[in-house]
Design an enzyme around this catalytic site. Sequence first.
Site, PDB file in Angstrom:
ATOM      1  N   GLU A   1      -0.263   1.430   4.106  1.00 56.05           N
ATOM      2  CA  GLU A   1      -0.847   2.083   5.282  1.00 56.05           C
ATOM      3  C   GLU A   1      -2.366   2.351   4.799  1.00 56.05           C
ATOM      4  OE1 GLU A   1       0.866   5.649   6.780  1.00 56.05           O
ATOM      5  OE2 GLU A   1      -0.083   5.426   8.727  1.00 56.05           O
TER       6      GLU A   1
ATOM      7  N   ARG B   1      10.627   4.374  -6.923  1.00 52.92           N
ATOM      8  CA  ARG B   1       9.094   4.278  -7.013  1.00 52.92           C
ATOM      9  C   ARG B   1       8.670   5.146  -8.614  1.00 52.92           C
ATOM     10  NH1 ARG B   1       7.716   7.444  -1.730  1.00 52.92           N
ATOM     11  NH2 ARG B   1       5.870   6.896  -2.453  1.00 52.92           N
TER      12      ARG B   1
ATOM     13  N   LYS C   1       0.398  11.643  -1.496  1.00 55.30           N
ATOM     14  CA  LYS C   1      -0.633  11.607  -1.076  1.00 55.30           C
ATOM     15  C   LYS C   1      -1.188  12.932  -0.511  1.00 55.30           C
ATOM     16  CE  LYS C   1      -0.783   6.879   1.126  1.00 55.30           C
ATOM     17  NZ  LYS C   1      -0.435   5.931   2.118  1.00 55.30           N
TER      18      LYS C   1
END
Length: 685
Positions: free
Chosen positions: A32, A255, A265
């Site tokens: 994204e 991950r 983030k």
Amino acid sequence: MADSTDFVRQAIAEDVAAGRFGGRVQTRFPPEPNGYLHIGHVKAICINFEIAKEHGAVCNLRFDDTNPTKESVEYANAIEHDIRWLGYDWPKTLYASDYFEALHGFAIKLIKAGKAFVDHSSAEEISRLRGRERGGEDSPYRNRSVEENLALFEKMCAGELAEGECVLRAKIDMRHPNPNLRDPTLYRIMKATHHRTGDRWKVYPMYDWAHGQSDSLEGVTHSLCSLEFEDHRPLYNWFCEQLEIETPRQIEFARLNMTHCLMSKRHLLRLVEGGHVKGWDDPRMPTVAGLRRRGYPAEALRDFVKRVGVAKYNSTVDHRLLEFVVREVLNRTATRRLGVLDPLKLVVTNYPEGEEESFEAQDMPGVDGTGTRQVPFARELWIDRDCFAEDPPKGWKRLAPGWEVRLRYACLVTCTDVVKDASGKVTEVHCTWDPESRGGATADNRKVKGTIHWVSAKHALDAEVRLYDHLFPESPDEGEGDVLERLNPNSLTVVTAKVEPSLAAAEAGTRLQLERVGYFAVDPDSAPGKLVLNRTVTLKDGYKPGKPPAPPKGQGKQKQKPKPKPAKPAAPTGPAAELAFEQFAALDLRVARVKTAEPVEGADRLLKIGLELADGEQRTVVSGIRAYYSPEALVGRQVVYLANLKPRKLRGVLSQGMILAANGPEGEAILLEPERALPDGAKVT
RNA sequence: UGCCCGGUGGUGUAAUUGGUAACACAGAAGUUUUUGGUACUUCCAUUUCUGGUUCGAGUCCAGGCCGGGUAACCA
């Protein structure tokens, strides 16, 4: 190690073998565009691009740009740049927004099939009705007619309804155990300008509604994503099936987590916005931009991901593995230079004042055919303060009063005197040099205490050197309170170093090693006459100041050893181990004679042994007894052979059964021999 | 709590799918060395627990324990 692959690659290989998706493979990396890429994304990037490469397939970059309020072209551009820098390329950049029209059509199809409806419930109401642990309840709007839903949806799309007034939802099952299937939202009204589609849309698709169909539409066969989407897979499949389009296979993997690192983030943004770092590309940041500026080569990052592997276990990789791969690449690619970070004056008292000469230094010592350069030498030099000790500890291999050391590439010097200031701090070291030792070696080939690095005071360049340390402790998440309270206040140290003059023209991005000090990268802040270096990583340091040089070996805490092993059978830990007596009957144990024995190539513990059982046939057995028995000692000997084992391959050699052995007191293997004289091939009971 | 997914050395991944627990990092010891670097050698594991199936289980079965994800008009 080369012949084993991770579960994702195995699954894809199986699909290819089974002819699923027509034997095709296609992947994608779907970020994204709402932030910068970090080392965690690098894992996903490498997995997707490498797997595609392995199959001669395409991996596209597709931006998941379904939420215009959070996304921007700036982020998208930075992401593209980072992926290219990592060494990957793709035919065409794609966008989920490319499919907005198709998605709109899909929605109408779903509505017409009675599988979607417009819900005027509030967000809170939807959440409440979805239920918690047990199933939820149907929305009061769930039974609107197809015509009404169609009309309402068109109004939503036309911008005739207000944001938040209603949403389009799939009609699945409000009592489904998986909450994702409890009538998930497909579209919400958002009157925002999209960075690619402008004001064309007043409704924007949710992730679940956009992702699978985008994959399917562009021909993705394997949709690789992280673990938290596991629960979404049934929905992903459901949409594709209802719309009667190909259903790509979604496979989830864990991950990346790394010690000393915060990867979300949100936290990264806080570091930037809170001014704790200088920006997204601060060399302390785990962002691709930060790692690049720090001097980490893309090749090292790719190798790192390869070494980390792919699995479903939620693991935390030791940051030192990253440092290892970085050093490994830099060791064979970074040219060597001389420079001192903490300068201490060294005066060669028997070197004529005003005179100078230069020595040839290798750019890549130990590598044939690489370049050399001249390094100026004069009476006054700089050495690193930690290369001198007034009172050297045991095992010291650098300069000390009365000691002789080598100046790298230059000559041998002996420390004769020390100059101190009023506080007792050493300000100068006086040495004499041996003019016969030019180049660093002498005719008598005498050994010296060690080799240290140096730079001529008169010729040296000043350089701003930024030394970095971890931003966070090993496990930032552990502990009370805000993680930012655990920020390392000393993560950046700036020093003025003295470096050799050949660095004057070094361009930003250049990577080099300051010998005996570490690897560095020229920072973009550099300008003509102003050199700025980032310390990429230190050299691995074999010197342990705290450690006594010759540890009293034997005891100590390191070997809490003398735990005697139970004398259980060793080499064949399988069948013979702790068997009930009567179970022996099931084993086909035979007396066999060793005819041949040879080491197995590439396996320093294995022997390939040829056995004969008097039936004329030779059997081959691979056994891990090489450390205890030489091939010569085995040939001609009788052993106990377990014949009814499934043959298996060890290091490429087919092993038909095994030879029985037991553990000796030191854990060594002792071959069992028939107690009585038995002929070859006889059954042992 | 409901649902889903995991658990192999200090760390991360393997184990030819039921047959010697391997590779790498870290750590320790040593050899070589004009970088205390590099290279090379050696050492470092009751496979989360308890039962079961089997000649044989890290792998299969049952149960426990522990860890993670998820419950957005984010992705």
